[in-house]
Every structure is written in C-alpha cells, then in structure tokens.
Scaffold this motif. Structure first.
Motif: not given
Length: 357
Positions: A211-212, A246, A204-205, A208-209
C-alpha cells in the motif's frame, strides 16, 4: 646444456627446445591454475639448479580468462620472469600483479586491453574500479552505478566499499553524494550502505508495504519517494516478492509498469533495476546485455563490465536467460558484433554450447 630432465614432474604440456621452451596449460578452475603455477615453480627450480635463468624479454602470454599460454626463452644473464601473476584472487596492488598490469597497459590497446586489465581484478576490486570511473570520469555513468549497486548483496557491497577505500583513498558513499543528485542520489547512497535485511520475511506486513508503494506511485511527493526507496533498498528479497504480489492485488498493475508510468529519469531506471534484480538477476543482466549489444550499437564498456563482473557468479544462467528471451545465444551475438582479439577474449569469458558456434 642438457635439457632432457627438464620435464620431470611437469603435469602441463611442455615443448622442450634449448632456446625456445613452451609451457601451456588449460585453466578453467582453481585446480588448473594451481597446476600451472606448480609447474612454473618446478621450471624455476630446474633453472636455479642448472645456473640459468629465463629471459624476461622472450616470454609472451595469452589469457582470456579460461586458459593460459606462457612462452619462455633461455638466458644466462637475464632475470627470471616466472611471476605467473594472472590470479584473480590476488589484489591489483600486489607487486607481481603490478608488473603484469604494467606490461598489459604498454603492450595491448583498445577494448582488448580493457578486457585483459579487467580480468586482473578480484570481483570487489573490479566493482570499485568501475564505480570510480563511473563517478570520476569525464561524465558520470549512471547506468554503471545502477547495474552494480542495484544487484550486489550486503557482503559484496561491504567488500566493494573496502576495496574502493583502499584503491582510491575515498569513501564511496561520499563520492556518490557529491557526484549525483536528488532521489537518485539518495537511493544509491541507501543501497551503498549494504543494510538490506536478508533471509527474513513477514507476510503480515506485505500488504501494508504494498500500500505504501502504491501511494508513492500515486502521490509522488518527496516523502512518498523516500518511503518507496526505503522499502526497495532495505526489505529482504523474500519480503519484496510478497510485497510485489500484494501490489498487483491492490492496484491490478505490475509494479514495474507502475514505476515506469509514475517516474522518469535515472531514478525510475534505478527503481526498476532493483525490482528486476529482486525477481531474477540473470534475467536483468541478460536484458542489459541485449540492450548494450543491439540498442546502443554494441556498448563495449557495458558488455565488458557485465561479462567480467558476472563471470564467476551467474554468467551461465545469464546465457540461458538470454537465449530463452531473445532466441539467439549471447555467444552468437558477441561473435556477430565484435572482432579480432577482442572478440576472442569476450567469447572465452562467455564460453558457449556446441550449437552456439
């Protein structure tokens, strides 16, 4: 003196002569090493029972990792030299090892000596030894720091730091901080903490990682660089596999290509090394060996360091990746570029399949 009972209980090969007895044994596993040592103990017991000793001035040895040859002469006056100290599980500060290390330093030379001395260290002590020379030598050897710190597990890093402190009475992280600089230094220090999460992944993260990481490659501010190295140094390998996928989905680009485009210098090399080690350590070290052999005119120190450090971990897989990727075996390329006893020692560590010869 009668020596007909000298070979009683001996399991290795023993050639009996009153003034020149030879014991030889193949050592490719702990059991083989134990057998040689037990036979040496039997010979020492025989000598003690017969009121004689082995002549220290007459013994010679050859041990390029996988086999050992010991030669003894007799003497009623000289002390016994049955201290078979070649044991990678004993630390370099052990008394018997110090005797052998001293003899190696005095009697060998050049790169062959580097190989033989390197084989005397347990893995953590060898890493510590290489890091010390990389940091405290005439010039800082950044690529050595990258190879070691980007590829070691938390447990290996902990043992390495303990060995570094014991051998040199210095703190590894403090030495890294004083001898390097910038974001390269910060990333090395982060890796040297050995705090990477292990065996945990949170799908789920991952986006997000990713994108960072993508923003860090686009904006390249100091804050973004810190966030980039924090993710690469602290997330588990399992998590990073998902993050890299991702990243590809978000940017349409492989993360290695993105890092190469956005950053440069040793900071860029370190980030790429971390990514490559996360994906496949044997492939990373095959790549490093190929570069050391072909692109840098046979960079001896790099070749020696990688072969010794990975010899008990994944060298067989490194050999396989090397041949798959570059068409020729690692054994073949070492044989082509090295020579003499140095070549023999490297080939003994590397080993090889029948077709490699």
């Amino acid at each position: 003196m009668f020596i007909r009972d000298l070979d009683e209980g001996i399991k290795c090969t023993l050639m009996k002569f009153a003034d020149d007895t030879k014991l030889s044994g193949e050592v490719d596993a702990l059991e083989g090493r134990t057998t040689v040592r037990e036979d040496l103990d039997r010979l020492e017991g025989w000598a003690s029972k017969n009121l004689t000793n082995f002549n220290k001035d007459r013994w010679k040895w050859w041990s390029p990792k996988h086999w050992t040859f010991l030669r003894f002469g007799w003497s009623g006056a000289e002390p016994s030299c049955l201290n078979c100290a070649f044991d990678k599980k004993v630390g370099p500060n052990d008394r018997s090892n110090l005797d052998l290390i001293t003899d190696l330093k005095e009697n060998l030379s050049h790169h062959f000596k580097e190989v033989m001395l390197g084989l005397m260290y347990p893995p953590a002590s060898y890493d510590a030894h290489e890091l010390w020379h990389a940091l405290k030598g005439a010039d800082t050897e950044e690529k050595c720091l990258i190879d070691i710190l980007a590829s070691r597990s938390n447990a290996e890093i902990f043992q390495m730091k303990e060995a570094y402190l014991m051998q040199y009475n210095n703190d590894l992280q403090q030495d890294i901080s004083s001898e390097t600089s910038g974001h390269f230094r910060d990333t090395l220090v982060n890796l040297a903490q050995g705090t990477r999460m292990e065996g945990y992944a949170d799908p789920s993260t991952a986006a997000q990682d990713a994108m960072i990481l993508w923003e860090a490659c686009q904006q390249k501010t100091g804050e973004h660089k810190n966030m980039l190295q924090m993710i690469l140094c602290n997330k588990s390998y399992q998590q990073l596999w998902m993050v890299f996928q991702e990243f590809q989905n978000i940017s349409g680009q492989d993360i290695v290509d993105a890092i190469n485009e956005c950053y440069d210098g040793y900071f860029q090399e370190l980030l790429v090394a971390i990514v490559l080690c996360v994906r496949d350590k044997p492939s990373y070290f095959a790549y490093r060996l190929y570069n050391a052999i072909h692109d840098f005119g046979f960079h001896n120190r790099t070749v020696i360091r990688i072969l010794i450090a990975r010899s008990e971990i994944d060298l067989m897989n490194i050999r396989r990746r090397y041949k798959e990727r570059y068409g020729k075996s690692l054994f073949h390329d070492i044989k082509h570029f090295a020579s003499g006893h140095y070549e023999s020692a490297l080939l003994a560590i590397c080993a090889g399949d029948a077709e490699d010869y």
